[in-house]
Each structure stands twice: as C-alpha cells, then as structure tokens.
Design a protein around this motif. Structure first.
Motif, mmCIF file in Angstrom:
data_model
loop_
_atom_site.group_PDB
_atom_site.id
_atom_site.type_symbol
_atom_site.label_atom_id
_atom_site.label_comp_id
_atom_site.label_asym_id
_atom_site.label_seq_id
_atom_site.Cartn_x
_atom_site.Cartn_y
_atom_site.Cartn_z
ATOM 1 N N ASP A 107 -2.365 8.422 -1.637
ATOM 2 C CA ASP A 107 -2.898 9.029 -0.418
ATOM 3 C C ASP A 107 -4.229 8.402 -0.022
ATOM 4 O O ASP A 107 -4.486 8.152 1.157
ATOM 5 N N ALA A 108 -5.080 8.146 -1.008
ATOM 6 C CA ALA A 108 -6.369 7.517 -0.715
ATOM 7 C C ALA A 108 -6.175 6.106 -0.158
ATOM 8 O O ALA A 108 -6.911 5.675 0.746
ATOM 9 N N LEU A 109 -5.175 5.380 -0.669
ATOM 10 C CA LEU A 109 -4.901 4.035 -0.156
ATOM 11 C C LEU A 109 -4.397 4.075 1.282
ATOM 12 O O LEU A 109 -4.761 3.225 2.106
ATOM 13 N N VAL A 110 -3.567 5.063 1.609
ATOM 14 C CA VAL A 110 -3.067 5.195 2.976
ATOM 15 C C VAL A 110 -4.203 5.524 3.932
ATOM 16 O O VAL A 110 -4.312 4.945 5.018
ATOM 17 N N ILE A 111 -5.065 6.440 3.534
ATOM 18 C CA ILE A 111 -6.205 6.796 4.386
ATOM 19 C C ILE A 111 -7.123 5.598 4.592
ATOM 20 O O ILE A 111 -7.602 5.336 5.701
ATOM 21 N N GLU A 112 -7.338 4.825 3.531
ATOM 22 C CA GLU A 112 -8.169 3.622 3.648
ATOM 23 C C GLU A 112 -7.542 2.604 4.602
ATOM 24 O O GLU A 112 -8.231 2.003 5.428
ATOM 25 N N ALA A 113 -6.232 2.427 4.521
ATOM 26 C CA ALA A 113 -5.555 1.476 5.409
ATOM 27 C C ALA A 113 -5.620 1.927 6.861
ATOM 28 O O ALA A 113 -5.838 1.111 7.762
ATOM 29 N N VAL A 114 -5.450 3.210 7.101
ATOM 30 C CA VAL A 114 -5.527 3.729 8.469
ATOM 31 C C VAL A 114 -6.940 3.584 9.017
ATOM 32 O O VAL A 114 -7.129 3.182 10.172
ATOM 33 N N GLU A 115 -7.931 3.886 8.205
ATOM 34 C CA GLU A 115 -9.317 3.735 8.656
ATOM 35 C C GLU A 115 -9.626 2.279 8.979
ATOM 36 O O GLU A 115 -10.287 1.985 9.984
#
Length: 124
Positions: A107-115
C-alpha cells in the motif's frame, strides 16, 4: 459403611452450562506481533521483484509491558545493525501478521507511485 472424604458439593444445575475456569480458551485473540522484514531485497532468493517485502520472522509480543519493551528494543537494535525493518502489527495469528505487514508495504508503494505521478504532472 464407607465415608467419603470429599467435602466439595456437587455442581448446581444452573452452573452446568458454564465452562469451568480451568478450560483453555480456544478462540484466537488479537495480539501484537513483531514482524522482521527485508524491504531492500538483501535476503530475496531472486531479484525479479526488488520492491516486495520479504518476511523473515514473526514473533508474538509478550503481554507484560516491561518484557515487551525489552524484547522490542533488542529486535530494533538487531534490525538496525543488519538493515532490516521491524513492523508492529495487530493480528489474530502469525500468518495474518505476515500478510498484513506485506500488504502495508505494498500500500505504501502504491501511494508513493501515485504521489510521484501526480507531482510529475504538476511539474510538467
């Protein structure tokens, strides 16, 4: 006539549906688990997915506050020395704790990619 030495009275009928206190509780209770994970891929068997979290060990935290704090401090020192990550997860079992730790990392990786994608569009 034989005399009984046992002076405990028999169970009352209204108490027959309750379990005695000495019976183990078979349901799983939510507890704190300490998950030792590798986020950098140094323990991965193959480097095809370097950004996944490899769970190396899962340990149930002690119920005693002092013992839990001491054990957490020991594990934190070991993790910092070897470049691993310590994750605290509330779960019902060790397997669930491992899955939740991996999911939190994903989840943290997905949020980082979206940001990064949103900031890249704003900069352009």
């Amino acid at each position: 006539m034989p005399v009984s030495l046992d002076k405990t009275p028999g169970p009352r009928p209204e108490d027959m549906d309750r379990a005695p206190a000495y019976r183990p509780q078979l349901s799983k209770l939510t507890a704190l688990f300490l998950v030792i994970a590798d986020d950098q891929g140094q323990w991965a068997s193959d480097n095809t997915t370097p950004r996944t979290r490899e769970v190396l060990a899962v340990e149930r935290a002690a119920t005693n506050d002092v013992e839990r704090a001491m054990r957490k401090a020991d594990i934190t020192e070991e993790c910092q020395a070897s470049g691993l990550t310590l994750v605290e997860v509330y779960a019902d079992s060790a397997a669930q704790a491992a899955v939740l730790a991996c999911r939190a990392h994903a989840d943290a990786l997905v949020i980082e990619a979206v940001e990064n994608a949103v900031l890249g569009q704003l900069d352009a």
